[in-house]
Write a protein that holds these residues in place. Structure first.
Motif, PDB file in Angstrom:
ATOM      1  N   ARG A   1    -112.594-158.777  29.645  1.00  0.00           N
ATOM      2  CA  ARG A   1    -113.010-158.276  28.333  1.00  0.00           C
ATOM      3  C   ARG A   1    -114.180-157.305  28.447  1.00  0.00           C
ATOM      4  N   ASP A   2    -114.613-157.035  29.677  1.00  0.00           N
ATOM      5  CA  ASP A   2    -115.750-156.151  29.886  1.00  0.00           C
ATOM      6  C   ASP A   2    -115.319-154.746  30.316  1.00  0.00           C
ATOM      7  N   LEU A   3    -114.052-154.416  30.078  1.00  0.00           N
ATOM      8  CA  LEU A   3    -113.528-153.095  30.410  1.00  0.00           C
ATOM      9  C   LEU A   3    -113.007-152.413  29.163  1.00  0.00           C
ATOM     10  N   PRO A   4    -113.215-151.106  29.052  1.00  0.00           N
ATOM     11  CA  PRO A   4    -112.658-150.390  27.905  1.00  0.00           C
ATOM     12  C   PRO A   4    -111.149-150.203  28.097  1.00  0.00           C
ATOM     13  N   TRP A   5    -110.490-149.873  26.998  1.00  0.00           N
ATOM     14  CA  TRP A   5    -109.083-149.510  27.073  1.00  0.00           C
ATOM     15  C   TRP A   5    -109.026-148.057  27.520  1.00  0.00           C
TER      16      TRP A   5
ATOM     17  N   LEU B   1    -103.957-149.532   5.203  1.00  0.00           N
ATOM     18  CA  LEU B   1    -104.069-150.927   5.618  1.00  0.00           C
ATOM     19  C   LEU B   1    -104.213-151.849   4.409  1.00  0.00           C
ATOM     20  N   LYS B   2    -105.039-151.433   3.459  1.00  0.00           N
ATOM     21  CA  LYS B   2    -105.238-152.242   2.259  1.00  0.00           C
ATOM     22  C   LYS B   2    -103.968-152.319   1.413  1.00  0.00           C
ATOM     23  N   ALA B   3    -103.187-151.268   1.419  1.00  0.00           N
ATOM     24  CA  ALA B   3    -101.975-151.218   0.606  1.00  0.00           C
ATOM     25  C   ALA B   3    -100.794-151.926   1.269  1.00  0.00           C
ATOM     26  N   SER B   4    -100.975-152.364   2.498  1.00  0.00           N
ATOM     27  CA  SER B   4     -99.848-152.918   3.244  1.00  0.00           C
ATOM     28  C   SER B   4     -99.641-154.415   3.050  1.00  0.00           C
ATOM     29  N   GLY B   5    -100.307-155.000   2.087  1.00  0.00           N
ATOM     30  CA  GLY B   5    -100.113-156.430   1.814  1.00  0.00           C
ATOM     31  C   GLY B   5    -100.739-157.300   2.877  1.00  0.00           C
ATOM     32  N   ASP B   6     -99.965-158.238   3.396  1.00  0.00           N
ATOM     33  CA  ASP B   6    -100.484-159.189   4.377  1.00  0.00           C
ATOM     34  C   ASP B   6    -100.934-158.518   5.674  1.00  0.00           C
ATOM     35  N   PHE B   7    -100.453-157.345   5.959  1.00  0.00           N
ATOM     36  CA  PHE B   7    -100.856-156.627   7.171  1.00  0.00           C
ATOM     37  C   PHE B   7    -102.370-156.416   7.206  1.00  0.00           C
ATOM     38  N   LEU B   8    -102.993-156.346   6.048  1.00  0.00           N
ATOM     39  CA  LEU B   8    -104.451-156.207   5.968  1.00  0.00           C
ATOM     40  C   LEU B   8    -105.141-157.316   6.744  1.00  0.00           C
ATOM     41  N   TYR B   9    -104.557-158.491   6.756  1.00  0.00           N
ATOM     42  CA  TYR B   9    -105.181-159.647   7.389  1.00  0.00           C
ATOM     43  C   TYR B   9    -104.840-159.796   8.865  1.00  0.00           C
ATOM     44  N   THR B  10    -103.894-159.004   9.367  1.00  0.00           N
ATOM     45  CA  THR B  10    -103.465-159.150  10.763  1.00  0.00           C
ATOM     46  C   THR B  10    -103.609-157.882  11.592  1.00  0.00           C
ATOM     47  N   TRP B  11    -104.022-156.780  10.999  1.00  0.00           N
ATOM     48  CA  TRP B  11    -103.934-155.511  11.708  1.00  0.00           C
ATOM     49  C   TRP B  11    -104.763-155.475  12.992  1.00  0.00           C
ATOM     50  N   GLN B  12    -105.924-156.109  13.035  1.00  0.00           N
ATOM     51  CA  GLN B  12    -106.716-156.071  14.268  1.00  0.00           C
ATOM     52  C   GLN B  12    -106.020-156.867  15.386  1.00  0.00           C
ATOM     53  N   TYR B  13    -105.380-157.935  15.035  1.00  0.00           N
ATOM     54  CA  TYR B  13    -104.575-158.699  15.980  1.00  0.00           C
ATOM     55  C   TYR B  13    -103.411-157.828  16.476  1.00  0.00           C
ATOM     56  N   ASP B  14    -102.789-157.119  15.553  1.00  0.00           N
ATOM     57  CA  ASP B  14    -101.674-156.242  15.906  1.00  0.00           C
ATOM     58  C   ASP B  14    -102.124-155.101  16.823  1.00  0.00           C
ATOM     59  N   VAL B  15    -103.349-154.627  16.644  1.00  0.00           N
ATOM     60  CA  VAL B  15    -103.893-153.582  17.519  1.00  0.00           C
ATOM     61  C   VAL B  15    -103.967-154.107  18.951  1.00  0.00           C
ATOM     62  N   ARG B  16    -104.426-155.324  19.119  1.00  0.00           N
ATOM     63  CA  ARG B  16    -104.531-155.897  20.464  1.00  0.00           C
ATOM     64  C   ARG B  16    -103.157-156.106  21.099  1.00  0.00           C
TER      65      ARG B  16
ATOM     66  N   ALA C   1    -108.867-139.603  20.974  1.00  0.00           N
ATOM     67  CA  ALA C   1    -109.984-139.034  20.216  1.00  0.00           C
ATOM     68  C   ALA C   1    -111.323-139.351  20.876  1.00  0.00           C
ATOM     69  N   ALA C   2    -111.361-140.424  21.637  1.00  0.00           N
ATOM     70  CA  ALA C   2    -112.587-140.832  22.327  1.00  0.00           C
ATOM     71  C   ALA C   2    -112.656-140.281  23.755  1.00  0.00           C
ATOM     72  N   GLY C   3    -111.722-139.432  24.110  1.00  0.00           N
ATOM     73  CA  GLY C   3    -111.749-138.836  25.437  1.00  0.00           C
ATOM     74  C   GLY C   3    -110.940-139.578  26.488  1.00  0.00           C
ATOM     75  N   GLY C   4    -110.048-140.474  26.059  1.00  0.00           N
ATOM     76  CA  GLY C   4    -109.160-141.154  26.995  1.00  0.00           C
ATOM     77  C   GLY C   4    -109.583-142.565  27.355  1.00  0.00           C
ATOM     78  N   LYS C   5    -110.745-142.998  26.845  1.00  0.00           N
ATOM     79  CA  LYS C   5    -111.256-144.334  27.145  1.00  0.00           C
ATOM     80  C   LYS C   5    -112.043-144.811  25.934  1.00  0.00           C
ATOM     81  N   SER C   6    -111.812-146.053  25.495  1.00  0.00           N
ATOM     82  CA  SER C   6    -112.517-146.552  24.317  1.00  0.00           C
ATOM     83  C   SER C   6    -112.541-148.071  24.321  1.00  0.00           C
ATOM     84  N   TRP C   7    -113.556-148.628  23.714  1.00  0.00           N
ATOM     85  CA  TRP C   7    -113.671-150.074  23.560  1.00  0.00           C
ATOM     86  C   TRP C   7    -112.828-150.526  22.378  1.00  0.00           C
TER      87      TRP C   7
END
Length: 74
Positions: free
Chosen positions: A67-71, A33-48, A11-17
């Protein structure tokens, strides 16, 4: 989670922070995310971890610990 990371980067054109990937996911999937229980507290970690798995699979370009490069899709 890997599918959402890919969707966010595409959605960001192939590259994003990481913070923008997280924002895309939160903006589009906050309710789930809010409805997923404990996943609410870990989802950003899971994204990484998903991004690392995608690098290992050859879907994302490697960042070699920097850490100075986009994904970025290959």
């Amino acid at each position: 989670m890997k599918e959402l990371v890919i969707k966010a980067i595409r959605a960001a054109g192939g590259k994003s922070w990481p913070k923008d990937v997280a924002k895309f996911i939160w903006d589009g999937y906050e309710k789930e995310l809010k409805a997923s229980g404990d996943f609410l507290y870990t989802w950003q970690y899971d994204v990484r971890w998903a991004a690392q798995a995608l690098r290992n699979e050859g879907v994302l370009k490697p960042v070699n610990g920097r850490r100075d490069l986009p994904w970025e899709l290959i």
